[in-house]
Design an enzyme around this catalytic site. Structure first.
Site, mmCIF file in Angstrom:
data_model
loop_
_atom_site.group_PDB
_atom_site.id
_atom_site.type_symbol
_atom_site.label_atom_id
_atom_site.label_comp_id
_atom_site.label_asym_id
_atom_site.label_seq_id
_atom_site.Cartn_x
_atom_site.Cartn_y
_atom_site.Cartn_z
ATOM 1 N N TYR A 72 6.981 -84.325 -86.163
ATOM 2 C CA TYR A 72 8.031 -84.842 -86.716
ATOM 3 C C TYR A 72 8.098 -86.037 -87.040
ATOM 4 O O TYR A 72 7.704 -86.843 -85.625
ATOM 5 C CB TYR A 72 9.534 -84.466 -85.795
ATOM 6 C CG TYR A 72 9.673 -82.954 -85.095
ATOM 7 C CD1 TYR A 72 9.745 -81.991 -86.923
ATOM 8 C CD2 TYR A 72 9.445 -82.454 -84.620
ATOM 9 C CE1 TYR A 72 10.079 -80.979 -86.405
ATOM 10 C CE2 TYR A 72 9.929 -80.709 -84.214
ATOM 11 C CZ TYR A 72 10.730 -80.553 -85.192
ATOM 12 O OH TYR A 72 10.701 -78.972 -85.099
ATOM 13 N N ASP B 219 5.598 -68.360 -91.422
ATOM 14 C CA ASP B 219 5.842 -67.446 -89.738
ATOM 15 C C ASP B 219 7.565 -67.046 -89.506
ATOM 16 O O ASP B 219 8.095 -67.319 -90.577
ATOM 17 C CB ASP B 219 6.243 -68.719 -88.428
ATOM 18 C CG ASP B 219 6.761 -69.939 -88.751
ATOM 19 O OD1 ASP B 219 7.692 -69.804 -88.973
ATOM 20 O OD2 ASP B 219 6.741 -71.219 -88.287
ATOM 21 N N LYS C 161 4.642 -78.101 -92.217
ATOM 22 C CA LYS C 161 5.653 -76.559 -92.194
ATOM 23 C C LYS C 161 6.822 -76.455 -92.596
ATOM 24 O O LYS C 161 7.474 -77.540 -92.611
ATOM 25 C CB LYS C 161 4.992 -76.752 -91.048
ATOM 26 C CG LYS C 161 6.042 -75.718 -90.211
ATOM 27 C CD LYS C 161 5.826 -75.483 -88.621
ATOM 28 C CE LYS C 161 6.570 -74.577 -87.387
ATOM 29 N NZ LYS C 161 8.004 -74.942 -87.323
ATOM 30 N N PRO D 285 4.376 -74.097 -83.099
ATOM 31 C CA PRO D 285 4.852 -75.127 -81.906
ATOM 32 C C PRO D 285 6.070 -75.052 -81.782
ATOM 33 O O PRO D 285 6.987 -74.557 -82.449
ATOM 34 C CB PRO D 285 4.769 -76.705 -83.648
ATOM 35 C CG PRO D 285 4.943 -75.815 -84.396
ATOM 36 C CD PRO D 285 4.429 -75.001 -84.085
ATOM 37 N N HIS E 78 11.944 -72.010 -90.546
ATOM 38 C CA HIS E 78 12.263 -72.791 -88.407
ATOM 39 C C HIS E 78 12.043 -71.630 -88.085
ATOM 40 O O HIS E 78 13.634 -72.067 -86.613
ATOM 41 C CB HIS E 78 12.873 -73.783 -89.147
ATOM 42 C CG HIS E 78 12.768 -74.897 -87.464
ATOM 43 N ND1 HIS E 78 11.924 -76.102 -87.929
ATOM 44 C CD2 HIS E 78 12.288 -75.067 -86.341
ATOM 45 C CE1 HIS E 78 11.951 -77.072 -86.755
ATOM 46 N NE2 HIS E 78 12.117 -76.610 -85.933
ATOM 47 N N SER F 93 7.912 -71.789 -93.933
ATOM 48 C CA SER F 93 8.667 -71.315 -92.543
ATOM 49 C C SER F 93 10.248 -72.092 -92.633
ATOM 50 O O SER F 93 10.156 -72.387 -93.421
ATOM 51 C CB SER F 93 8.661 -72.442 -91.423
ATOM 52 O OG SER F 93 9.154 -72.438 -90.903
ATOM 53 N N ARG G 39 16.379 -71.310 -87.587
ATOM 54 C CA ARG G 39 16.825 -72.633 -86.738
ATOM 55 C C ARG G 39 17.555 -73.944 -87.333
ATOM 56 O O ARG G 39 17.880 -74.990 -86.775
ATOM 57 C CB ARG G 39 15.668 -72.624 -85.562
ATOM 58 C CG ARG G 39 15.783 -72.110 -85.093
ATOM 59 C CD ARG G 39 14.831 -72.478 -84.194
ATOM 60 N NE ARG G 39 14.978 -73.267 -82.774
ATOM 61 C CZ ARG G 39 15.539 -72.994 -81.870
ATOM 62 N NH1 ARG G 39 15.729 -71.499 -81.087
ATOM 63 N NH2 ARG G 39 15.704 -74.197 -81.384
ATOM 64 N N GLN H 170 1.438 -80.511 -83.843
ATOM 65 C CA GLN H 170 2.566 -80.581 -85.329
ATOM 66 C C GLN H 170 3.399 -82.203 -84.538
ATOM 67 O O GLN H 170 3.328 -82.670 -83.980
ATOM 68 C CB GLN H 170 3.499 -79.509 -84.468
ATOM 69 C CG GLN H 170 4.920 -79.752 -85.240
ATOM 70 C CD GLN H 170 5.861 -80.133 -85.188
ATOM 71 O OE1 GLN H 170 6.479 -80.241 -83.825
ATOM 72 N NE2 GLN H 170 6.809 -80.803 -86.024
ATOM 73 N N ARG I 87 7.057 -59.593 -84.976
ATOM 74 C CA ARG I 87 7.256 -59.241 -84.540
ATOM 75 C C ARG I 87 6.505 -57.810 -83.365
ATOM 76 O O ARG I 87 6.137 -56.897 -82.524
ATOM 77 C CB ARG I 87 8.774 -58.356 -83.987
ATOM 78 C CG ARG I 87 9.763 -59.436 -83.784
ATOM 79 C CD ARG I 87 9.691 -60.482 -82.269
ATOM 80 N NE ARG I 87 10.601 -61.363 -82.689
ATOM 81 C CZ ARG I 87 11.104 -62.768 -83.531
ATOM 82 N NH1 ARG I 87 9.618 -63.680 -83.680
ATOM 83 N NH2 ARG I 87 11.501 -63.838 -83.529
ATOM 84 N N ARG J 190 8.995 -67.627 -81.058
ATOM 85 C CA ARG J 190 9.632 -66.777 -79.421
ATOM 86 C C ARG J 190 8.974 -65.698 -79.206
ATOM 87 O O ARG J 190 9.014 -65.452 -77.578
ATOM 88 C CB ARG J 190 10.865 -66.276 -80.505
ATOM 89 C CG ARG J 190 12.140 -66.952 -80.061
ATOM 90 C CD ARG J 190 12.918 -66.597 -81.186
ATOM 91 N NE ARG J 190 13.998 -67.596 -82.422
ATOM 92 C CZ ARG J 190 13.708 -67.728 -83.388
ATOM 93 N NH1 ARG J 190 13.396 -67.497 -83.909
ATOM 94 N NH2 ARG J 190 14.725 -68.662 -83.672
HETATM 95 C C1 LIG Z 1 12.585 -72.611 -79.049
HETATM 96 C C2 LIG Z 1 12.181 -73.115 -80.616
HETATM 97 C C3 LIG Z 1 11.544 -74.988 -80.628
HETATM 98 C C4 LIG Z 1 10.771 -75.197 -81.637
HETATM 99 N N1 LIG Z 1 10.376 -76.207 -81.971
HETATM 100 C C5 LIG Z 1 9.823 -76.436 -82.605
HETATM 101 C C6 LIG Z 1 9.201 -77.942 -82.771
HETATM 102 O O1 LIG Z 1 8.910 -78.898 -81.987
HETATM 103 N N2 LIG Z 1 8.571 -78.307 -84.009
HETATM 104 C C7 LIG Z 1 8.590 -77.221 -85.231
HETATM 105 O O2 LIG Z 1 8.100 -77.013 -86.257
HETATM 106 N N3 LIG Z 1 8.547 -76.302 -85.159
HETATM 107 C C8 LIG Z 1 9.379 -76.025 -83.960
HETATM 108 N N4 LIG Z 1 10.072 -74.217 -83.966
HETATM 109 C C9 LIG Z 1 9.774 -72.940 -84.496
HETATM 110 C C10 LIG Z 1 8.555 -72.544 -84.524
HETATM 111 O O3 LIG Z 1 7.562 -73.303 -84.952
HETATM 112 C C11 LIG Z 1 9.185 -70.881 -85.679
HETATM 113 O O4 LIG Z 1 9.003 -71.691 -87.485
HETATM 114 C C12 LIG Z 1 10.033 -69.959 -85.102
HETATM 115 O O5 LIG Z 1 9.297 -70.230 -83.979
HETATM 116 C C13 LIG Z 1 9.452 -69.055 -85.807
HETATM 117 O O6 LIG Z 1 9.718 -67.569 -85.609
HETATM 118 P P1 LIG Z 1 9.521 -66.480 -84.670
HETATM 119 O O7 LIG Z 1 10.471 -67.291 -83.707
HETATM 120 O O8 LIG Z 1 10.567 -65.610 -85.027
HETATM 121 O O9 LIG Z 1 7.949 -66.862 -84.426
HETATM 122 C C14 LIG Z 1 10.951 -73.918 -82.561
HETATM 123 C C15 LIG Z 1 10.943 -72.403 -82.332
HETATM 124 C C16 LIG Z 1 11.676 -72.050 -81.813
HETATM 125 C C17 LIG Z 1 12.472 -70.507 -81.331
#
Ligand SMILES: Cc1cc2nc3c(=O)[nH]c(=O)nc-3n(C[C@H](O)[C@H](O)[C@H](O)COP(=O)(O)O)c2cc1C
Length: 407
Positions: A129, A304, A249, A78, A273, A271, A276, A127, A308, A328
């Site tokens: 929240y 996750d 998650k 997501p 995130h 995860s 982030r 997904q 890459r 990403r």
């Molecule tokens: C721009 C962006 C927005 C995201 N939005 C969500 C989200 O709405 N819900 C969520 O559960 N995870 C969100 N994520 C986390 C991703 O689902 C995932 O955990 C993460 O991108 C995995 O790492 P990677 O980008 O290195 O593959 C987001 C990630 C990014 C980069």
């Protein structure tokens, strides 16, 4: 323009195509971005141990996730900000996943669940929240159920908004309203700007809870209400509410696993995130083994963060993951080449997984086991600068500039 041949090429291409404030939103992490870097570099601390003398003349990458067969062990995770990259981000991702034989997970903060029903014939996850009230959450969950999403994936690492300094510097707050710097940056990327303007005109901006929402105030409410503490009680309540498979998650340690199993959860995504939320957390590949051990095969574990390369996927599977999700990387493909780009990113990973399996001695996913990977104990790589990460006010490390070959 040379065609990208790996995820790093797609990343470089995406960076060139997106205005700075969008790029930073997609690429950035929390705090000092230590976890963001570590997610990536920690894969180097695990070395592969090939098993020779196996007939690998035929390979099979199919696997099963909660009873659904997928053609490679990679799903699209997501991503709530996809519409900043492309106005049709979610339908494109859903179609690309279906065409590639895998699963797409829709974020609950970008579109109403009904909007994707029927756009692709592949299986989809929703997904969630949690919302500020149970009434709102229940309404959304029931709509996801009515729209035929197979799995509810509840994200539990968003109790409060993260401190993402790139976004702070860019004054990037939802909803994205016109600001001088956005107009200036957007003007330098006319293809992106045309797409974005088109999106606002044709679709309006809508939050996911209420399909009728159209005002910027509604959207702001939707996004700012995203970050809510979620408790064990909430999770037990959701388990009762959702009759299908439930995935959690954002688990990073063993301690929660027994209780999750007891609640009847069907899967866990290890995860952070994508680096982030809480900076300073370990890489997901480092957390995976303890979660797998604690779960003891009683539910499925996915990972996750930082995937890459196909070899990263194989390392995660060797350490016990059933499959991985990417965030990403498919945003890079989307920014660079739309649906073809997302499909190509999945194709590149498929090819790299296949190649890694062949050279490791694995004709099938079931042959990937823990004997094929070993942690070196060399954490120096985890501390090294991540060569792909741009500095907040520079234009990237030398290695990053070197890979910017594609526009
Ligand atoms: C721009 C962006 C927005 C995201 N939005 C969500 C989200 O709405 N819900 C969520 O559960 N995870 C969100 N994520 C986390 C991703 O689902 C995932 O955990 C993460 O991108 C995995 O790492 P990677 O980008 O290195 O593959 C987001 C990630 C990014 C980069």
């Amino acid at each position: 323009m040379a065609k990208p041949i790996n995820v790093a090429d797609y990343r470089a291409s995406a960076q060139r195509r997106l205005p700075r404030f969008v790029w930073d939103t997609i690429e950035g992490g929390a705090g000092d971005e230590i976890t963001l870097r570590r997610n990536r570099t920690a894969f180097s601390d695990y070395v592969l141990r090939p098993r020779p003398l196996v007939d690998v003349s035929r390979r099979d990458l199919t696997t099963s996730v909660l009873g659904t067969t997928i053609s490679l062990p990679v799903m699209l995770g997501p991503v709530g900000a996809g519409r900043l990259v492309h106005h049709d981000a979610e339908p494109i991702a859903a179609r690309a996943a279906a065409n590639s034989g895998t699963i797409y997970c829709l974020s609950s903060i970008t579109r109403a669940p009904e909007e994707l029903a029927g756009v692709a014939d592949g299986p989809m996850w929703f997904q969630l929240y949690i919302k500020p009230t149970r009434e709102r959450t229940e309404r959304l969950v029931r709509r996801a159920h009515a729209s035929n999403y197979k799995v509810l994936c509840v994200t539990v690492d968003g109790a409060v908004p993260a401190i993402r300094e790139r976004d702070t510097r860019n004054e990037m707050k939802p909803p994205v309203s016109p600001r001088a710097r956005f107009l200036v940056q957007g003007a330098g990327h006319p293809v992106w700007a045309a797409n974005f303007v088109n999106a606002r005109r044709r679709l309006g901006l809508r939050g996911a809870s209420e399909p009728a929402q159209t005002s910027l105030r509604d959207v702001e409410d939707e996004i700012t209400s995203t970050w809510q503490p979620i408790s064990w009680d909430d999770l037990a309540w959701l388990r009762d509410l959702w009759s299908g498979p439930l995935v959690v998650k954002g688990i990073m340690r063993a301690e929660e696993c027994a209780r999750l199993i007891g609640l009847g959860v069907d899967g866990i995504v290890v995860s952070n995130h994508g680096g982030r939320q809480l900076d300073g957390v370990s890489a997901t590949i480092e957390a995976l083994p303890e979660v797998v051990a604690a779960v003891g095969g009683k539910l499925e574990v996915y990972l996750d963060g930082g995937i890459r390369r196909g070899s990263d996927v194989v390392k995660a599977l060797a350490l016990g993951a059933t499959a991985v999700l990417i965030g990403r990387p498919y945003m890079y493909g989307l920014a660079a080449r739309g649906q073809r780009g997302v499909e190509d990113v999945l194709g590149i990973l498929r090819n790299e997984i296949d190649n890694t399996m062949a050279l490791l001695g694995c004709p099938s996913i079931a042959d990937i086991d823990s004997s094929l990977v070993k942690r070196t104990g060399d954490t120096a790589t985890a501390r090294a600068p991540y060569p792909w990460t741009a500095t907040p006010d520079g234009d990237g490390a030398p290695a990053e500039r070197a890979v910017r070959m594609f526009s």
